[in-house]
Design a protein around this motif. Structure first.
Motif, short mmCIF file in Angstrom:
data_model
loop_
_atom_site.label_atom_id
_atom_site.label_comp_id
_atom_site.label_asym_id
_atom_site.label_seq_id
_atom_site.Cartn_x
_atom_site.Cartn_y
_atom_site.Cartn_z
N GLU A 9 -4.92 -8.41 -8.61
CA GLU A 9 -5.11 -7.01 -8.20
C GLU A 9 -5.07 -6.14 -9.45
O GLU A 9 -4.45 -6.48 -10.45
CB GLU A 9 -4.08 -6.57 -7.17
N LEU A 21 -6.53 1.32 4.06
CA LEU A 21 -6.73 -0.06 3.62
C LEU A 21 -8.13 -0.45 4.07
O LEU A 21 -8.41 -0.48 5.27
CB LEU A 21 -5.68 -0.99 4.25
N GLU A 38 -2.58 6.42 -0.71
CA GLU A 38 -3.41 5.55 -1.54
C GLU A 38 -4.53 4.93 -0.70
O GLU A 38 -4.39 4.74 0.51
CB GLU A 38 -2.51 4.45 -2.11
N ALA A 56 -11.65 3.42 -3.86
CA ALA A 56 -10.26 2.95 -3.85
C ALA A 56 -9.50 3.35 -5.12
O ALA A 56 -10.09 3.61 -6.16
CB ALA A 56 -10.23 1.44 -3.69
N HIS A 57 -8.18 3.37 -4.99
CA HIS A 57 -7.30 3.51 -6.14
C HIS A 57 -7.00 2.15 -6.76
O HIS A 57 -6.95 2.01 -7.98
CB HIS A 57 -5.98 4.17 -5.74
N ARG A 58 -6.79 1.16 -5.90
CA ARG A 58 -6.52 -0.21 -6.36
C ARG A 58 -7.40 -1.20 -5.60
O ARG A 58 -7.78 -0.94 -4.46
CB ARG A 58 -5.06 -0.60 -6.12
N VAL A 66 0.87 -1.17 0.00
CA VAL A 66 0.00 0.00 0.00
C VAL A 66 0.91 1.22 0.00
O VAL A 66 1.78 1.35 0.86
CB VAL A 66 -0.92 0.02 1.24
N VAL A 89 -6.55 1.38 -0.77
CA VAL A 89 -6.56 0.04 -1.36
C VAL A 89 -7.73 -0.74 -0.77
O VAL A 89 -7.93 -0.76 0.44
CB VAL A 89 -5.24 -0.71 -1.09
N ASN A 94 -6.22 -1.82 -11.00
CA ASN A 94 -6.77 -0.49 -10.79
C ASN A 94 -8.26 -0.62 -10.45
O ASN A 94 -8.99 -1.39 -11.08
CB ASN A 94 -6.58 0.32 -12.07
#
Length: 237
Positions: A217, A190, A30, A203-205, A26, A32, A219
């Motif tokens: 995993e 997270l 960000e 989320a970003h990812r 992470v 996640v 984007n």
């Protein structure tokens, strides 16, 4: 910059393997989303990061420092705060007392008051219920309290474990709107969720766990349009 790094992490409940050599990271700033069905290993992952469980194998590094041997309170002091599944507020204590408990590692009373004011601004409902015991709050209010309590330690990394669990759709929408506001403060998040659609929207990812392994995993926006994710986790055909 990598904030949290998980390397080949395995964890067991007795002889039952819950995590099977997972690795992910992470990055600072960000959000996640860790998604998956019941029993996939999501909560085990965050309990291990928080020091509530010890891994059988592998490493956990935070800001470059290995933390998998540390106690939970030492991990909180480094800057990781965990809002647990099921909220776990202190029922007999007031909203104020619950929030102050979240700042137990901090010594500067003025700074604690500043964070308390911020949390009450973020969650006006908690200010309205400030002197009530936590057991009198609705499920949504208790979730706000659990997140607010986690923010009181001024974390670098905020772990949210199933923040939408058991809540009505309107309350879920409010909770995720508040998560977006928290993101704007630059806090790394997270988020562990069965409600994959809501989690991926903030989320970003996204990382998909299946039976203790990372399936893939991607984007987060791309994952929302991934046929496999849509069929398995978003209830679409």
């Amino acid at each position: 910059m990598t904030m949290l790094e998980i390397r080949n992490l395995s964890a067991y409940y007795g002889n039952i393997c819950a995590l099977r050599g997972i690795s992910f990271q992470v990055n600072a700033g960000e959000t996640v989303a860790l998604i998956g069905n019941n029993g996939a290993g999501k909560t085990t992952t965050v309990r291990t990061i928080s020091g509530l469980m010890k891994p059988r194998e592998g490493e956990i590094r935070f800001m470059g420092e290995r933390i998998d041997h540390l106690r939970p309170d030492q991990i909180v002091r480094l800057g990781i705060s965990h809002s647990p599944e099921g909220r776990k507020v202190f029922p007999a204590m007031t909203v104020r007392e619950n929030l102050v408990m979240g700042a137990y590692i901090r010594k500067d009373a003025k700074e604690v008051k500043r964070t308390l004011d911020y949390v009450l601004h973020l969650f006006p409902r908690l200010e309205e219920r400030f002197s009530q015991s936590a057991e009198t709050l609705s499920g949504g209010e208790q979730q706000m309290l659990a997140i607010g309590r986690a923010l009181m330690s001024e974390p670098k990394l905020l772990i949210l474990d199933e923040p939408s669990l058991g809540l009505a759709p309107l309350i879920i929408k409010q909770i995720f709107e508040l998560i977006r506001v928290i993101q704007q403060q630059g806090i790394t998040i997270l988020i562990i969720e069965q409600n994959a659609r809501q989690a991926l929207k903030v989320a970003h990812r996204g990382i998909v766990l299946e039976t203790g392994r990372i399936a893939f995993e991607e984007n987060a926006k791309e994952m929302l349009h991934n046929d496999r994710v849509r069929q398995a986790y978003l209830g679409e055909k």
